[in-house]
Design a protein around this motif. Structure first.
Motif, PDB file in Angstrom:
ATOM      1  N   GLU A   1       9.823   1.189  -6.269  1.00  0.00           N
ATOM      2  CA  GLU A   1      10.333   0.041  -7.035  1.00  0.00           C
ATOM      3  C   GLU A   1      10.548  -1.207  -6.187  1.00  0.00           C
ATOM      4  O   GLU A   1      10.121  -2.294  -6.553  1.00  0.00           O
ATOM      5  CB  GLU A   1      11.644   0.414  -7.726  1.00  0.00           C
ATOM      6  N   ASP A   2      11.168  -1.018  -5.024  1.00  0.00           N
ATOM      7  CA  ASP A   2      11.481  -2.163  -4.167  1.00  0.00           C
ATOM      8  C   ASP A   2      10.210  -2.855  -3.671  1.00  0.00           C
ATOM      9  O   ASP A   2      10.192  -4.060  -3.448  1.00  0.00           O
ATOM     10  CB  ASP A   2      12.270  -1.720  -2.932  1.00  0.00           C
TER      11      ASP A   2
ATOM     12  N   ILE B   1       0.867  -1.183   0.000  1.00  0.00           N
ATOM     13  CA  ILE B   1       0.000   0.000   0.000  1.00  0.00           C
ATOM     14  C   ILE B   1       0.907   1.239   0.000  1.00  0.00           C
ATOM     15  O   ILE B   1       1.846   1.330   0.799  1.00  0.00           O
ATOM     16  CB  ILE B   1      -0.924   0.040   1.232  1.00  0.00           C
ATOM     17  N   ILE B   2       0.623   2.153  -0.920  1.00  0.00           N
ATOM     18  CA  ILE B   2       1.348   3.423  -0.984  1.00  0.00           C
ATOM     19  C   ILE B   2       0.349   4.524  -0.669  1.00  0.00           C
ATOM     20  O   ILE B   2      -0.753   4.533  -1.244  1.00  0.00           O
ATOM     21  CB  ILE B   2       1.936   3.650  -2.401  1.00  0.00           C
ATOM     22  N   THR B   3       0.695   5.414   0.240  1.00  0.00           N
ATOM     23  CA  THR B   3      -0.223   6.520   0.541  1.00  0.00           C
ATOM     24  C   THR B   3       0.378   7.840   0.051  1.00  0.00           C
ATOM     25  O   THR B   3       1.585   8.053   0.144  1.00  0.00           O
ATOM     26  CB  THR B   3      -0.498   6.628   2.058  1.00  0.00           C
TER      27      THR B   3
ATOM     28  N   SER C   1       8.004  10.027 -11.512  1.00  0.00           N
ATOM     29  CA  SER C   1       9.209   9.186 -11.604  1.00  0.00           C
ATOM     30  C   SER C   1       9.903   9.068 -10.252  1.00  0.00           C
ATOM     31  O   SER C   1      10.378   7.991  -9.880  1.00  0.00           O
ATOM     32  CB  SER C   1      10.218   9.759 -12.597  1.00  0.00           C
ATOM     33  N   LEU C   2       9.936  10.190  -9.524  1.00  0.00           N
ATOM     34  CA  LEU C   2      10.588  10.159  -8.207  1.00  0.00           C
ATOM     35  C   LEU C   2       9.892   9.164  -7.270  1.00  0.00           C
ATOM     36  O   LEU C   2      10.546   8.363  -6.600  1.00  0.00           O
ATOM     37  CB  LEU C   2      10.516  11.549  -7.576  1.00  0.00           C
ATOM     38  N   ILE C   3       8.568   9.223  -7.252  1.00  0.00           N
ATOM     39  CA  ILE C   3       7.834   8.318  -6.353  1.00  0.00           C
ATOM     40  C   ILE C   3       7.949   6.874  -6.859  1.00  0.00           C
ATOM     41  O   ILE C   3       8.102   5.938  -6.073  1.00  0.00           O
ATOM     42  CB  ILE C   3       6.351   8.746  -6.207  1.00  0.00           C
TER      43      ILE C   3
ATOM     44  N   GLU D   1      -1.771   8.130 -11.754  1.00  0.00           N
ATOM     45  CA  GLU D   1      -0.747   7.753 -12.714  1.00  0.00           C
ATOM     46  C   GLU D   1       0.170   6.660 -12.143  1.00  0.00           C
ATOM     47  O   GLU D   1       0.511   5.690 -12.822  1.00  0.00           O
ATOM     48  CB  GLU D   1       0.061   9.009 -13.094  1.00  0.00           C
ATOM     49  N   LEU D   2       0.505   6.835 -10.894  1.00  0.00           N
ATOM     50  CA  LEU D   2       1.375   5.854 -10.225  1.00  0.00           C
ATOM     51  C   LEU D   2       0.698   4.480 -10.208  1.00  0.00           C
ATOM     52  O   LEU D   2       1.318   3.459 -10.527  1.00  0.00           O
ATOM     53  CB  LEU D   2       1.596   6.341  -8.793  1.00  0.00           C
TER      54      LEU D   2
END
Ligand code: CDP
Length: 233
Positions: free
Chosen positions: A228-229, A12-14, A221-223, A29-30
């Motif tokens: 990625e990991d 989960i990404i917040t 791109s930064l996020i 987009e992410l």
């Protein structure tokens, strides 16, 4: 919506932040690049606001809302074809959620404890499925405190006002238009930060990203590089 498992199935990404910081577009987009679901939690608060306005329930009665009123209001979430849809009485909601009236009223609705608690259950059920990018004001701090990656987006007030105007197709705004929009955003920031329940706060364990002078592609791109990991878990 029914979710059977008690185990979160993926990362989960917040993404939290104030109005106009680019949370929702970035999160969308992410999610698309990671093939994750995207939860736009602001749209849930907007859906309840829209339903209350449509039902003709006057703002002075919102403070007295109880759980069963929300159960009966007709807002629900569908999880078909990997997308999170928000419906009112079975009909999907889109542009209705973005009207000026809804935008003006939503901070009041979002400040109600009963509304936040009602939506907490729905959001956490979606979270159980994992592989999620969730954006809002309290995603990292309250709804998904165990999230794998927490981002807090900020940008200066003028940049946020310009973006909001551009979103509304005002391509070359006058200084007055920018000032008026900045004032609206500042007021909303104040209501969201000053409220008693789940105020807008940067989660301690989040990465703050100032997007004032970043392009959209740069911030995504930064996020993505930070995420990625996680996708290899
Ligand atoms: O896109 P924008 O930042 O303009 O707003 P939004 O994300 O659609 O959220 C609309 C409103 O819902 C915010 O101003 C907050 O009052 C509320 N909200 C909240 O309280 N908690 C969230 N997790 C998301 C939105």
């Amino acid at each position: 919506m029914s979710v059977d498992s008690d185990i979160v199935c993926g990362p989960i990404i917040t993404i939290d932040g104030p109005a106009g910081s680019g949370k929702t577009t970035t999160a969308k987009e992410l999610a698309s690049r990671l093939s994750f679901r995207h939860l736009d939690s602001g749209a849930l608060y907007r859906a309840i606001t829209y339903a209350l306005v449509k039902e003709g329930i006057p703002p002075e009665r919102w403070i007295s809302l109880v759980d069963t009123d929300l159960d009966n209001i007709g807002v629900n979430v569908s999880l078909e074809d990997a997308k999170i849809g928000i419906c009112l009485n079975g009909e999907p909601l889109f542009s209705e959620l973005r009207t000026t009236e809804v935008t003006e009223c939503v901070p009041v609705v979002a400040s109600l404890k009963v509304v936040r608690e009602w939506l907490l259950g729905i959001q956490r059920k979606i979270g159980m499925l994992g592989n999620l990018v969730a954006d809002g004001r309290d995603m990292g701090a309250v709804v998904f405190p165990e999230a794998d990656l927490k981002i807090f987006l900020v940008a200066d007030l003028e940049a946020r006002a310009r973006r909001r105007l551009l979103q509304n197709f005002v391509v070359s705004p006058s200084p007055e238009e920018i000032m008026t929009e900045a004032k609206i955003i500042k007021n909303r920031d104040f209501t969201d930060t000053a409220r008693e329940f789940s105020p807008l706060r940067r989660p301690k364990d989040s990465f703050e990203l100032d997007t004032t002078s970043l392009s959209f592609e740069e911030q995504v791109s930064l996020i993505l590089s930070m995420a990625e990991d996680l996708t290899t878990i």
